[in-house]
Design a protein around this motif. Structure first.
Motif, short mmCIF file in Angstrom:
data_model
loop_
_atom_site.label_atom_id
_atom_site.label_comp_id
_atom_site.label_asym_id
_atom_site.label_seq_id
_atom_site.Cartn_x
_atom_site.Cartn_y
_atom_site.Cartn_z
N UNK A 39 -18.96 -99.96 13.66
CA UNK A 39 -20.19 -99.24 13.33
C UNK A 39 -21.23 -99.42 14.43
N UNK A 40 -21.97 -98.37 14.72
CA UNK A 40 -23.04 -98.41 15.70
C UNK A 40 -24.26 -97.67 15.13
N UNK A 51 -29.45 -95.80 10.15
CA UNK A 51 -28.17 -95.19 9.79
C UNK A 51 -27.13 -95.60 10.83
N UNK A 52 -26.03 -96.15 10.35
CA UNK A 52 -24.92 -96.54 11.21
C UNK A 52 -23.77 -95.57 10.99
N UNK A 68 -17.83 -94.00 6.39
CA UNK A 68 -18.11 -93.41 7.70
C UNK A 68 -19.56 -93.71 8.12
N UNK A 69 -20.47 -93.73 7.14
CA UNK A 69 -21.89 -93.96 7.40
C UNK A 69 -22.39 -95.11 6.54
N UNK A 84 -23.24 -97.05 1.34
CA UNK A 84 -22.03 -96.69 2.06
C UNK A 84 -21.66 -95.26 1.69
N UNK A 85 -21.42 -94.44 2.71
CA UNK A 85 -21.10 -93.03 2.49
C UNK A 85 -19.79 -92.70 3.18
N UNK A 86 -18.89 -92.05 2.45
CA UNK A 86 -17.63 -91.59 3.03
C UNK A 86 -17.92 -90.38 3.92
#
Length: 122
Positions: A39-40, A51-52, A68-69, A84-86
Motif C-alpha cells: 500500500x502507498x 487514502x492508500x 484495494x483501498x 477497507x475497500x475492495x
C-alpha cells in the motif's frame, strides 16, 4: 480503533484492531506494515483522511487480499480508524461521499488557521 469494510455502500465494523483483522499478535508500526503489504499513499485530505492504494502487482495476506483501498480517517491524534475497500467503484464512491463532511470540516479548519495566522503577522 476500528476496522470497517463496505457492503452495499454501508460501513460495517469488522474488527477492533488491525491485528485482529489480519490475525497477528502485534504490529509495531501500522504505516510500515501496510507499506510492506504493497500500500502507498494515493491522496491526503488534510484534517480528514489519507487514502492508500495497493500496487497492482503487490500480493497481500489473505485478510487483505481483496482490499484495494484503505482510508485512514483522521478523527484524533491517538485514534486509528480504517475503512477497507475492495476494487469496487460503487463502494469506493460511497466511502468518498460519506467522507465529504470531514473534508469540508478540514478545509474550514485550514482556512480558519490561515486567517488567524494572517491576523498575527500584520
Amino acid at each position: 480503533m476500528a476496522i470497517y469494510t463496505v457492503q452495499n455502500g454501508q460501513l460495517i465494523k469488522v474488527a477492533a484492531t488491525l491485528e485482529e483483522f489480519v490475525g497477528q499478535e502485534l504490529i509495531e508500526d501500522y504505516d510500515e506494515y501496510l507499506a510492506g503489504q504493497g500500500f502507498y499513499v494515493l491522496e491526503k485530505e488534510v484534517n480528514a483522511y489519507t487514502m492508500l492504494r495497493r500496487h497492482d502487482s503487490a500480493s497481500a495476506p489473505e485478510a487483505l487480499g481483496q482490499v484495494r483501498y484503505i482510508f485512514d480517517i483522521e478523527i484524533s491524534d491517538d485514534s486509528v480508524e480504517y475503512i477497507f475497500v475492495a476494487d469496487e467503484l460503487g463502494d469506493l464512491l460511497a466511502v468518498i461521499g460519506q467522507l465529504e463532511p470531514l473534508v469540508a470540516k478540514g478545509l474550514r479548519l485550514e482556512s480558519e488557521f490561515e486567517q488567524s495566522q494572517g491576523r498575527f503577522t500584520r
